[in-house]
Design a protein around this motif. Structure first.
Motif, mmCIF file in Angstrom:
data_model
loop_
_atom_site.group_PDB
_atom_site.id
_atom_site.type_symbol
_atom_site.label_atom_id
_atom_site.label_comp_id
_atom_site.label_asym_id
_atom_site.label_seq_id
_atom_site.Cartn_x
_atom_site.Cartn_y
_atom_site.Cartn_z
ATOM 1 N N MET A 1 0.848 -1.182 0.000
ATOM 2 C CA MET A 1 0.000 0.000 0.000
ATOM 3 C C MET A 1 0.893 1.245 0.000
ATOM 4 O O MET A 1 1.834 1.339 0.769
ATOM 5 N N ARG A 2 0.575 2.178 -0.876
ATOM 6 C CA ARG A 2 1.295 3.454 -0.956
ATOM 7 C C ARG A 2 0.464 4.510 -0.241
ATOM 8 O O ARG A 2 -0.759 4.518 -0.329
ATOM 9 N N ARG A 3 1.120 5.433 0.470
ATOM 10 C CA ARG A 3 0.412 6.447 1.252
ATOM 11 C C ARG A 3 1.013 7.823 1.042
ATOM 12 O O ARG A 3 2.222 7.963 0.862
ATOM 13 N N ALA A 4 0.141 8.833 1.110
ATOM 14 C CA ALA A 4 0.580 10.226 1.068
ATOM 15 C C ALA A 4 -0.340 11.034 1.969
ATOM 16 O O ALA A 4 -1.522 10.702 2.133
ATOM 17 N N THR A 5 0.205 12.081 2.549
ATOM 18 C CA THR A 5 -0.581 13.031 3.324
ATOM 19 C C THR A 5 -0.350 14.405 2.723
ATOM 20 O O THR A 5 0.797 14.825 2.537
ATOM 21 N N VAL A 6 -1.446 15.090 2.408
ATOM 22 C CA VAL A 6 -1.375 16.437 1.852
ATOM 23 C C VAL A 6 -1.967 17.383 2.887
ATOM 24 O O VAL A 6 -3.100 17.201 3.334
ATOM 25 N N ARG A 7 -1.183 18.390 3.264
ATOM 26 C CA ARG A 7 -1.603 19.373 4.272
ATOM 27 C C ARG A 7 -1.515 20.759 3.655
ATOM 28 O O ARG A 7 -0.440 21.168 3.206
ATOM 29 N N THR A 8 -2.646 21.469 3.626
ATOM 30 C CA THR A 8 -2.674 22.818 3.064
ATOM 31 C C THR A 8 -3.361 23.750 4.051
ATOM 32 O O THR A 8 -4.310 23.354 4.727
ATOM 33 N N THR B 1 -0.972 1.256 -5.880
ATOM 34 C CA THR B 1 0.208 1.428 -6.740
ATOM 35 C C THR B 1 0.748 2.853 -6.642
ATOM 36 O O THR B 1 0.011 3.786 -6.302
ATOM 37 N N THR B 2 2.010 2.998 -6.973
ATOM 38 C CA THR B 2 2.630 4.322 -6.989
ATOM 39 C C THR B 2 1.965 5.209 -8.035
ATOM 40 O O THR B 2 1.692 6.379 -7.776
ATOM 41 N N GLY B 3 1.682 4.662 -9.207
ATOM 42 C CA GLY B 3 1.020 5.434 -10.256
ATOM 43 C C GLY B 3 -0.373 5.887 -9.839
ATOM 44 O O GLY B 3 -0.774 7.014 -10.121
ATOM 45 N N GLY B 4 -1.103 5.006 -9.178
ATOM 46 C CA GLY B 4 -2.431 5.356 -8.687
ATOM 47 C C GLY B 4 -2.370 6.448 -7.631
ATOM 48 O O GLY B 4 -3.197 7.367 -7.620
ATOM 49 N N VAL C 1 -3.159 12.048 -6.004
ATOM 50 C CA VAL C 1 -2.598 13.267 -5.400
ATOM 51 C C VAL C 1 -2.667 14.422 -6.405
ATOM 52 O O VAL C 1 -3.049 15.538 -6.036
ATOM 53 N N ASP C 2 -2.320 14.165 -7.655
ATOM 54 C CA ASP C 2 -2.400 15.212 -8.681
ATOM 55 C C ASP C 2 -3.818 15.765 -8.789
ATOM 56 O O ASP C 2 -4.023 16.978 -8.801
ATOM 57 N N ASP C 3 -4.798 14.882 -8.874
ATOM 58 C CA ASP C 3 -6.200 15.314 -8.964
ATOM 59 C C ASP C 3 -6.611 16.101 -7.726
ATOM 60 O O ASP C 3 -7.282 17.130 -7.816
ATOM 61 N N TYR C 4 -6.201 15.609 -6.576
ATOM 62 C CA TYR C 4 -6.563 16.259 -5.321
ATOM 63 C C TYR C 4 -5.986 17.672 -5.247
ATOM 64 O O TYR C 4 -6.683 18.618 -4.861
#
Length: 78
Positions: A1-8, A45-48, A53-56
């Motif tokens: 599982m790939r994970r990212a956190t976006v904070r704005t 996946t990394t691509g997913g 993230v790009d869309d978000y």
């Protein structure tokens, strides 16, 4: 599982989060922490993950611009 956190950070994070949540997939969770909108994203996946993230990020930018425009418009009517 790939994970990212976006904070704005935003002047009205509750409004931005409310605008973003309808577009969230099951792999996304958005919360408000102080003046920040924080979104956790998980994808297989990394691509997913990159696509999500790009869309978000585009959605955050649009939501922020709409809120800023509405705020300026409402202040000019006062």
């Amino acid at each position: 599982m790939r994970r990212a956190t976006v904070r704005t950070e935003h002047a009205d994070p509750q409004l931005i989060a409310a605008a973003l949540c309808p577009d969230n997939t099951d792999e996304m969770r958005t919360t408000v922490e102080g003046d920040a909108v924080v979104t956790h994203i998980e994808r297989e996946t990394t691509g997913g993950l990159q696509s999500t993230v790009d869309d978000y990020v585009v959605n955050v930018d649009v939501a922020d611009r709409v809120v800023q425009h509405a705020d300026r418009h409402s202040k000019s009517k006062s």
